[in-house]
Design a protein around this motif. Sequence first.
Motif, PDB file in Angstrom:
ATOM      1  N   GLU A  36       0.830  -1.210   0.000  1.00  0.00           N
ATOM      2  CA  GLU A  36       0.000   0.000   0.000  1.00  0.00           C
ATOM      3  C   GLU A  36       0.865   1.261   0.000  1.00  0.00           C
ATOM      4  OE1 GLU A  36      -3.326   0.262  -0.531  1.00  0.00           O
ATOM      5  OE2 GLU A  36      -3.139  -1.903  -0.852  1.00  0.00           O
ATOM      6  N   GLU A  37       1.965   1.222   0.765  1.00  0.00           N
ATOM      7  CA  GLU A  37       2.888   2.360   0.770  1.00  0.00           C
ATOM      8  C   GLU A  37       3.547   2.510  -0.597  1.00  0.00           C
ATOM      9  OE1 GLU A  37       5.680   2.470   4.091  1.00  0.00           O
ATOM     10  OE2 GLU A  37       4.200   1.427   5.331  1.00  0.00           O
ATOM     11  N   ARG A  38       3.843   1.376  -1.226  1.00  0.00           N
ATOM     12  CA  ARG A  38       4.460   1.415  -2.556  1.00  0.00           C
ATOM     13  C   ARG A  38       3.505   2.044  -3.575  1.00  0.00           C
ATOM     14  NH1 ARG A  38       8.875  -0.050  -4.457  1.00  0.00           N
ATOM     15  NH2 ARG A  38       9.213  -0.444  -6.658  1.00  0.00           N
ATOM     16  N   LYS A  39       2.222   1.661  -3.522  1.00  0.00           N
ATOM     17  CA  LYS A  39       1.228   2.240  -4.431  1.00  0.00           C
ATOM     18  C   LYS A  39       1.154   3.758  -4.247  1.00  0.00           C
ATOM     19  CE  LYS A  39      -1.864  -1.625  -3.999  1.00  0.00           C
ATOM     20  NZ  LYS A  39      -3.224  -2.037  -3.645  1.00  0.00           N
ATOM     21  N   ARG A  40       1.083   4.178  -2.997  1.00  0.00           N
ATOM     22  CA  ARG A  40       0.976   5.611  -2.708  1.00  0.00           C
ATOM     23  C   ARG A  40       2.227   6.349  -3.190  1.00  0.00           C
ATOM     24  NH1 ARG A  40       1.744   9.372   1.538  1.00  0.00           N
ATOM     25  NH2 ARG A  40      -0.040  10.755   1.755  1.00  0.00           N
ATOM     26  N   ALA A  41       3.396   5.752  -2.942  1.00  0.00           N
ATOM     27  CA  ALA A  41       4.651   6.383  -3.359  1.00  0.00           C
ATOM     28  C   ALA A  41       4.744   6.446  -4.885  1.00  0.00           C
ATOM     29  CB  ALA A  41       5.842   5.640  -2.772  1.00  0.00           C
ATOM     30  N   LEU A  42       4.330   5.391  -5.580  1.00  0.00           N
ATOM     31  CA  LEU A  42       4.343   5.394  -7.048  1.00  0.00           C
ATOM     32  C   LEU A  42       3.393   6.458  -7.600  1.00  0.00           C
ATOM     33  CD1 LEU A  42       4.407   1.574  -7.822  1.00  0.00           C
ATOM     34  CD2 LEU A  42       6.090   3.252  -8.619  1.00  0.00           C
ATOM     35  N   ASP A  43       2.226   6.550  -6.995  1.00  0.00           N
ATOM     36  CA  ASP A  43       1.244   7.536  -7.427  1.00  0.00           C
ATOM     37  C   ASP A  43       1.819   8.948  -7.302  1.00  0.00           C
ATOM     38  OD1 ASP A  43      -1.490   8.351  -8.182  1.00  0.00           O
ATOM     39  OD2 ASP A  43      -1.524   9.181  -6.156  1.00  0.00           O
ATOM     40  N   ARG A  44       2.387   9.244  -6.162  1.00  0.00           N
ATOM     41  CA  ARG A  44       2.928  10.587  -5.927  1.00  0.00           C
ATOM     42  C   ARG A  44       4.239  10.823  -6.689  1.00  0.00           C
ATOM     43  NH1 ARG A  44       1.261  13.077  -0.187  1.00  0.00           N
ATOM     44  NH2 ARG A  44      -0.964  13.050  -0.607  1.00  0.00           N
ATOM     45  N   TYR A  45       5.029   9.780  -6.851  1.00  0.00           N
ATOM     46  CA  TYR A  45       6.260   9.906  -7.645  1.00  0.00           C
ATOM     47  C   TYR A  45       5.902  10.265  -9.083  1.00  0.00           C
ATOM     48  CZ  TYR A  45      10.625   8.679 -10.007  1.00  0.00           C
ATOM     49  OH  TYR A  45      11.764   8.720 -10.783  1.00  0.00           O
ATOM     50  N   SER A  46       4.903   9.595  -9.635  1.00  0.00           N
ATOM     51  CA  SER A  46       4.514   9.865 -11.024  1.00  0.00           C
ATOM     52  C   SER A  46       3.993  11.289 -11.178  1.00  0.00           C
ATOM     53  CB  SER A  46       3.476   8.853 -11.509  1.00  0.00           C
ATOM     54  OG  SER A  46       2.248   9.025 -10.839  1.00  0.00           O
ATOM     55  N   ALA A  47       3.174  11.741 -10.223  1.00  0.00           N
ATOM     56  CA  ALA A  47       2.652  13.113 -10.286  1.00  0.00           C
ATOM     57  C   ALA A  47       3.797  14.116 -10.162  1.00  0.00           C
ATOM     58  CB  ALA A  47       1.625  13.335  -9.182  1.00  0.00           C
ATOM     59  N   SER A  48       4.711  13.862  -9.245  1.00  0.00           N
ATOM     60  CA  SER A  48       5.851  14.763  -9.040  1.00  0.00           C
ATOM     61  C   SER A  48       6.749  14.796 -10.270  1.00  0.00           C
ATOM     62  CB  SER A  48       6.666  14.332  -7.819  1.00  0.00           C
ATOM     63  OG  SER A  48       5.874  14.363  -6.657  1.00  0.00           O
ATOM     64  N   ALA A  49       6.998  13.631 -10.850  1.00  0.00           N
ATOM     65  CA  ALA A  49       7.857  13.554 -12.039  1.00  0.00           C
ATOM     66  C   ALA A  49       7.250  14.347 -13.192  1.00  0.00           C
ATOM     67  CB  ALA A  49       8.072  12.096 -12.441  1.00  0.00           C
ATOM     68  N   ALA A  50       5.942  14.208 -13.391  1.00  0.00           N
ATOM     69  CA  ALA A  50       5.283  14.950 -14.465  1.00  0.00           C
ATOM     70  C   ALA A  50       5.401  16.453 -14.226  1.00  0.00           C
ATOM     71  CB  ALA A  50       3.817  14.538 -14.574  1.00  0.00           C
ATOM     72  N   GLU A  51       5.151  16.871 -13.005  1.00  0.00           N
ATOM     73  CA  GLU A  51       5.211  18.301 -12.679  1.00  0.00           C
ATOM     74  C   GLU A  51       6.640  18.838 -12.740  1.00  0.00           C
ATOM     75  OE1 GLU A  51       2.826  20.445 -12.290  1.00  0.00           O
ATOM     76  OE2 GLU A  51       1.123  19.074 -12.229  1.00  0.00           O
ATOM     77  N   ALA A  52       7.613  17.982 -12.448  1.00  0.00           N
ATOM     78  CA  ALA A  52       9.020  18.400 -12.462  1.00  0.00           C
ATOM     79  C   ALA A  52       9.621  18.366 -13.872  1.00  0.00           C
ATOM     80  CB  ALA A  52       9.834  17.514 -11.517  1.00  0.00           C
ATOM     81  N   GLY A  53       8.814  17.949 -14.848  1.00  0.00           N
ATOM     82  CA  GLY A  53       9.312  17.930 -16.227  1.00  0.00           C
ATOM     83  C   GLY A  53      10.051  16.655 -16.588  1.00  0.00           C
ATOM     84  N   ASN A  54       9.705  15.561 -15.914  1.00  0.00           N
ATOM     85  CA  ASN A  54      10.322  14.262 -16.191  1.00  0.00           C
ATOM     86  C   ASN A  54       9.233  13.264 -16.597  1.00  0.00           C
ATOM     87  OD1 ASN A  54      12.991  15.112 -15.362  1.00  0.00           O
ATOM     88  ND2 ASN A  54      12.161  15.144 -13.284  1.00  0.00           N
ATOM     89  N   PRO A  55       8.609  13.496 -17.734  1.00  0.00           N
ATOM     90  CA  PRO A  55       7.442  12.687 -18.102  1.00  0.00           C
ATOM     91  C   PRO A  55       7.735  11.211 -18.342  1.00  0.00           C
ATOM     92  CG  PRO A  55       8.115  14.065 -19.936  1.00  0.00           C
ATOM     93  CD  PRO A  55       8.923  14.501 -18.743  1.00  0.00           C
ATOM     94  N   HIS A  56       8.936  10.878 -18.807  1.00  0.00           N
ATOM     95  CA  HIS A  56       9.241   9.460 -19.043  1.00  0.00           C
ATOM     96  C   HIS A  56       9.229   8.694 -17.730  1.00  0.00           C
ATOM     97  CE1 HIS A  56      10.085   9.947 -23.289  1.00  0.00           C
ATOM     98  NE2 HIS A  56      10.805  11.024 -23.001  1.00  0.00           N
ATOM     99  N   GLN A  57       9.740   9.327 -16.664  1.00  0.00           N
ATOM    100  CA  GLN A  57       9.705   8.682 -15.351  1.00  0.00           C
ATOM    101  C   GLN A  57       8.274   8.589 -14.837  1.00  0.00           C
ATOM    102  OE1 GLN A  57      12.458  11.549 -14.515  1.00  0.00           O
ATOM    103  NE2 GLN A  57      14.205  10.190 -14.222  1.00  0.00           N
ATOM    104  N   ALA A  58       7.460   9.600 -15.153  1.00  0.00           N
ATOM    105  CA  ALA A  58       6.049   9.551 -14.755  1.00  0.00           C
ATOM    106  C   ALA A  58       5.347   8.385 -15.439  1.00  0.00           C
ATOM    107  CB  ALA A  58       5.360  10.866 -15.101  1.00  0.00           C
ATOM    108  N   VAL A  59       5.612   8.197 -16.732  1.00  0.00           N
ATOM    109  CA  VAL A  59       5.004   7.086 -17.482  1.00  0.00           C
ATOM    110  C   VAL A  59       5.422   5.756 -16.865  1.00  0.00           C
ATOM    111  CG1 VAL A  59       5.044   5.842 -19.694  1.00  0.00           C
ATOM    112  CG2 VAL A  59       4.746   8.330 -19.662  1.00  0.00           C
ATOM    113  N   THR A  60       6.711   5.601 -16.605  1.00  0.00           N
ATOM    114  CA  THR A  60       7.219   4.354 -16.027  1.00  0.00           C
ATOM    115  C   THR A  60       6.581   4.071 -14.674  1.00  0.00           C
ATOM    116  OG1 THR A  60       9.311   4.636 -17.204  1.00  0.00           O
ATOM    117  CG2 THR A  60       9.328   3.146 -15.312  1.00  0.00           C
ATOM    118  N   ALA A  61       6.476   5.095 -13.833  1.00  0.00           N
ATOM    119  CA  ALA A  61       5.872   4.913 -12.509  1.00  0.00           C
ATOM    120  C   ALA A  61       4.393   4.560 -12.623  1.00  0.00           C
ATOM    121  CB  ALA A  61       6.053   6.171 -11.665  1.00  0.00           C
TER     122      ALA A  61
END
Length: 195
Positions: A36-61
């Motif tokens: 459950e922590e992993r799901k939450r971290a992946l969700d927020r990592y993907s959102a953060s990556a997209a906002e930080a201008g790292n869309p490929h990492q967002a897609v992967t997450a």
Amino acid sequence: PTGLAAQADAAFRAKDWDKSQTLYGRVLAQKGLDPEERKRALDRYSASAAEAGNPHQAVTALEELGQLAPEAKKSFEWRRRYAQALDLAGLPQSADDHLRQTLKDSSLDWAVKAEAGRLLAGRQLGRHNHVGYVVAMEDAYAAAVDRYDVGDLPTEAVEVGWLLEELRVSLFAQTLGTAAPVSAKRVRAAIAALG
């Protein structure tokens, strides 16, 4: 959350996307992380990556999140964010294809398909691609009426079909004229009302 997760959460809430992505990346690297922590971290990592201008990492997450939690992929939010990340990665056609697949996925709820249809249609209209817009609206309409058996189509659904025809005329055969005023907004609203 652990100390590291709490720091990541704080950076996320503060919209410090670079820091948030870095910290969630560290959270995800921890061994023995609760699913459950992993799901939450992946969700927020993907959102953060997209906002930080790292869309490929967002897609992967997002893809990893979809594998870990298949139910997440059934939500419009996951589908919207995945299309957004593809778009940010310079893959607008892949984003459109993803939304088209969403419209055709029989395992998804009608509300998810309706939102995907509206998003895809809006993307097409924003590019002044009237053909793409009409195709997206046709796909959304098809997804709406696909729920009914042959011969059981409600009157409202039939009327939306005619409204879609009027939109086609207004865009591609303007000299013919339409029986009543029609707009992209009106057609989108009518299709949404079928839900």
